[in-house]
Design a protein around this motif. Structure first.
Motif, mmCIF file in Angstrom:
data_model
loop_
_atom_site.group_PDB
_atom_site.id
_atom_site.type_symbol
_atom_site.label_atom_id
_atom_site.label_comp_id
_atom_site.label_asym_id
_atom_site.label_seq_id
_atom_site.Cartn_x
_atom_site.Cartn_y
_atom_site.Cartn_z
ATOM 1 N N ASP A 104 0.811 -1.217 0.000
ATOM 2 C CA ASP A 104 0.000 0.000 0.000
ATOM 3 C C ASP A 104 0.847 1.271 0.000
ATOM 4 O O ASP A 104 0.440 2.293 -0.559
ATOM 5 N N VAL A 105 1.997 1.208 0.664
ATOM 6 C CA VAL A 105 2.883 2.369 0.773
ATOM 7 C C VAL A 105 4.310 1.893 0.518
ATOM 8 O O VAL A 105 4.762 0.924 1.129
ATOM 9 N N TYR A 106 5.002 2.589 -0.381
ATOM 10 C CA TYR A 106 6.389 2.229 -0.675
ATOM 11 C C TYR A 106 7.274 3.435 -0.415
ATOM 12 O O TYR A 106 7.160 4.464 -1.089
ATOM 13 N N PHE A 107 8.176 3.330 0.565
ATOM 14 C CA PHE A 107 9.145 4.381 0.854
ATOM 15 C C PHE A 107 10.392 4.056 0.042
ATOM 16 O O PHE A 107 11.170 3.177 0.385
ATOM 17 N N ASP A 108 10.568 4.810 -1.045
ATOM 18 C CA ASP A 108 11.587 4.487 -2.050
ATOM 19 C C ASP A 108 12.850 5.316 -1.836
ATOM 20 O O ASP A 108 12.867 6.527 -2.053
ATOM 21 N N ASN A 109 13.922 4.626 -1.438
ATOM 22 C CA ASN A 109 15.221 5.274 -1.264
ATOM 23 C C ASN A 109 16.208 4.937 -2.367
ATOM 24 O O ASN A 109 17.281 5.547 -2.428
#
Length: 347
Positions: free
Chosen positions: A226-231
């Motif tokens: 649902d949520v992707y924290f993309d680094n």
């Protein structure tokens, strides 16, 4: 007054990999007297961050980042102590910070450019103001709040890439604190994955250098993402996006896998991935924490509260000595550190 400083010795090139030798330690001097409005500070800690890779190029590709100049002192987040003051609001012994702190052992700075610090807010761990209680923590917290659309009780699954890094290690924890029911990290070693799960409360972690990442994601996120924290961007992000749900959200924090490539920021997605993004109405908007500085004070206090309560675990990789800052930068860009990369300059 004689000081030591670190200057940009050479540029790696837009597609080159930074090495320690891109920086040079040299001796210099600063004035013996402090003018009205100025302070003389001793440097205690310097921050080393992935975004600095862009500053090594003649053109940073960004309108808010100034390139470092050859043979001129580098700068970034720093913390020091006031040793002499001609500023009305700063006194000898005050701890201060700035986003543009010169990489040198001491400096004379404009007092208006400095922010006074309260060490008790971070249990005396001053370096935290460069990481968990500083711009790194703000990026994680405000990124999640402004772009993640996390809602308590919504049974959301968050995936974090670069999860053992400075921002990722905080983002996963904050995602949980903000209401995500499941948090999965992606990192590059078994040690990092173990720390994420055992120390930082991630539900699971994937070593992307082992096994099939797509298969492991399906197993660990059976309800999708649902949520992707993309680094990191690149292949890992393409894999995560392929398993994201309808109306889900990407927090576009960093693209470290692309920083040594001459591509625009944010890098365009491959056609197949872009098609998925559009068909599933996945938001992917550039996030810049500097656009939310009106929320800085309240957000820093929230981060400090979580630190004091033990709800936010902090990891730092500390390198001793200004002479080693180039090596610290090289190690960070190679993914060798856990948590925030800090250089301790003076005791």
């Amino acid at each position: 007054m004689i000081i030591q400083r670190v200057v940009l010795n050479s540029r790696p090139g837009k597609n080159g990999v930074p090495v320690a030798e891109n920086f040079r330690l040299e001796q210099s001097t600063i004035a013996d007297t402090v003018q009205a409005g100025q302070v003389r500070v001793k440097t205690l800690y310097l921050s080393v961050d992935p975004y600095m890779r862009c500053r090594m190029n003649e053109d940073t590709g960004s309108d808010y980042l100034r390139p470092w100049q050859l043979s001129e002192v580098a700068d970034g987040g720093g913390i020091g102590v006031v040793e002499e003051s001609q500023h009305h609001n700063l006194a000898k012994g005050d701890f201060v910070t700035s986003f543009t702190w010169p990489w040198q052992t001491a400096a004379i700075l404009d007092g208006d450019s400095l922010q006074k610090l309260a060490p008790q807010l971070v249990n005396g761990r001053l370096s935290y103001f460069l990481g968990a209680a500083g711009i790194t923590g703000l990026t994680a917290l405000l990124g999640i709040r402004e772009k993640g659309h996390v809602a308590a009780g919504a049974n959301q699954t968050m995936v974090v890439s670069g999860a053992a890094g400075a921002c990722g290690s905080l983002a996963g924890q904050i995602g949980r604190l903000e209401g995500c029911s499941r948090v999965v990290g992606i990192a590059g070693t078994d040690e990092k994955c173990s720390i994420l799960v055992q120390e930082m409360g991630f539900d699971a972690a994937i070593n992307y250098k082992k096994g099939d990442v797509a298969k492991q994601l399906r197993e660990l996120c059976p309800g999708g993402v649902d949520v992707y924290f993309d680094n990191v961007g690149g292949d890992i992000s393409d894999t995560v996006i392929s398993q994201m749900n309808q109306n889900s959200h990407i927090i576009l924090c960093g693209q470290i896998s692309q920083y040594n490539k001459d591509v625009p920021y944010p890098p365009p997605l491959p056609p197949d991935t872009e098609k998925i993004q559009k068909e599933r109405n996945i938001t992917r908007e550039r996030f810049l924490v500097l656009n939310y500085m009106d929320k800085q004070e309240a957000s820093v206090l929230q981060l400090c509260q979580w630190i004091q309560e033990g709800k936010l675990k902090v990891r730092e990789t500390v390198v001793e000595g200004l002479a080693n800052i180039g090596a610290a930068f090289q190690s960070m860009m190679n993914g060798g550190n856990i948590g925030k990369q800090i250089v301790s300059v003076s005791k």
